[in-house]
Scaffold this motif. Structure first.
Motif, PDB file in Angstrom:
ATOM      1  N   ALA A 118      -0.736   5.886  -8.099  1.00  0.00           N
ATOM      2  CA  ALA A 118      -1.092   6.708  -6.976  1.00  0.00           C
ATOM      3  C   ALA A 118       0.542   7.211  -6.334  1.00  0.00           C
ATOM      4  O   ALA A 118       1.316   6.420  -6.030  1.00  0.00           O
ATOM      5  N   THR A 157       0.856  -1.222   0.005  1.00  0.00           N
ATOM      6  CA  THR A 157      -0.141  -0.084   0.024  1.00  0.00           C
ATOM      7  C   THR A 157       0.862   1.231  -0.026  1.00  0.00           C
ATOM      8  O   THR A 157       2.053   1.150   0.396  1.00  0.00           O
ATOM      9  N   GLY A 158       0.343   2.407  -0.240  1.00  0.00           N
ATOM     10  CA  GLY A 158       1.166   3.791  -0.502  1.00  0.00           C
ATOM     11  C   GLY A 158       1.046   4.281  -1.705  1.00  0.00           C
ATOM     12  O   GLY A 158       0.398   3.729  -2.656  1.00  0.00           O
ATOM     13  N   LYS A 159       2.146   5.220  -1.705  1.00  0.00           N
ATOM     14  CA  LYS A 159       2.279   6.003  -3.021  1.00  0.00           C
ATOM     15  C   LYS A 159       3.810   5.917  -3.451  1.00  0.00           C
ATOM     16  O   LYS A 159       4.697   5.942  -2.573  1.00  0.00           O
ATOM     17  N   SER A 167      -4.641   9.271  -4.993  1.00  0.00           N
ATOM     18  CA  SER A 167      -5.157   7.901  -4.286  1.00  0.00           C
ATOM     19  C   SER A 167      -5.753   6.873  -5.116  1.00  0.00           C
ATOM     20  O   SER A 167      -6.415   7.411  -6.183  1.00  0.00           O
ATOM     21  N   ASP A 200      -6.089   2.138  -0.773  1.00  0.00           N
ATOM     22  CA  ASP A 200      -4.712   2.646  -0.708  1.00  0.00           C
ATOM     23  C   ASP A 200      -3.651   2.035  -1.712  1.00  0.00           C
ATOM     24  O   ASP A 200      -2.199   1.774  -1.198  1.00  0.00           O
TER      25      ASP A 200
END
Length: 154
Positions: free
Chosen positions: A100, A52-54, A138, A142
């Motif tokens: 994202a 998860t995350g960017k 986003s 996520d």
């Protein structure tokens, strides 16, 4: 090596997962004539997000590329579930990638190559496609990457 996409997947060590059910008011695949549109797929592996995350904010480009590859595996699982046979794919027409990322991240194209390269590995020249890759603030759950696709089918 056989030209069958399933044989190429096997040679790559890839077993397609069960196609994920839609999580909202949409269908996973929509077919009109010889065009098959596959809704965006996340990088789910064994029912869980790969990460998860960017990108640019804790997720590195190498992980993002692996996520794009996982997304395309899930796209192919949807195609397999809809058609019953990947050999019915006549061409990968277009892939759309959503990355994202932080505003400073600019390596979108390299990340999306995780999906594009796999399309060519599985379908050969029929896997070469048009593409858009877009940075977004986003994504659902996520997820760092989401990939959608358009195929010409028999």
């Amino acid at each position: 090596m056989s030209d069958r996409p399933e044989t190429r997947l096997e040679a790559l060590g890839i077993t397609l997962p069960k196609a994920a059910a839609p999580v909202a008011n949409y269908v996973a695949c929509a077919q009109t004539g010889s065009t098959l549109i596959v809704s965006g797929q996340l990088p789910l592996v064994d029912g869980k997000l790969l990460t998860t995350g960017k990108l640019g904010g804790g997720v590195d480009a190498e992980t993002g590329t692996a996520c794009a590859r996982a997304c395309l595996i899930n796209v192919l699982a949807q195609v397999q579930a809809h058609l019953g046979d990947l050999s019915r794919v006549r061409r990968v027409v277009r892939l759309g990638g959503f990355i994202a990322c932080t505003p400073e991240f600019t390596a979108h194209a390299g990340v999306m190559n995780g999906a594009s390269d796999l399309a060519v590995e599985v379908f050969g020249d029929l896997g070469r496609h048009a593409r858009s890759t877009i940075g977004v603030p986003s994504l659902p759950l996520d997820a760092p990457v989401e990939v959608e696709a358009i195929f010409e089918i028999a």
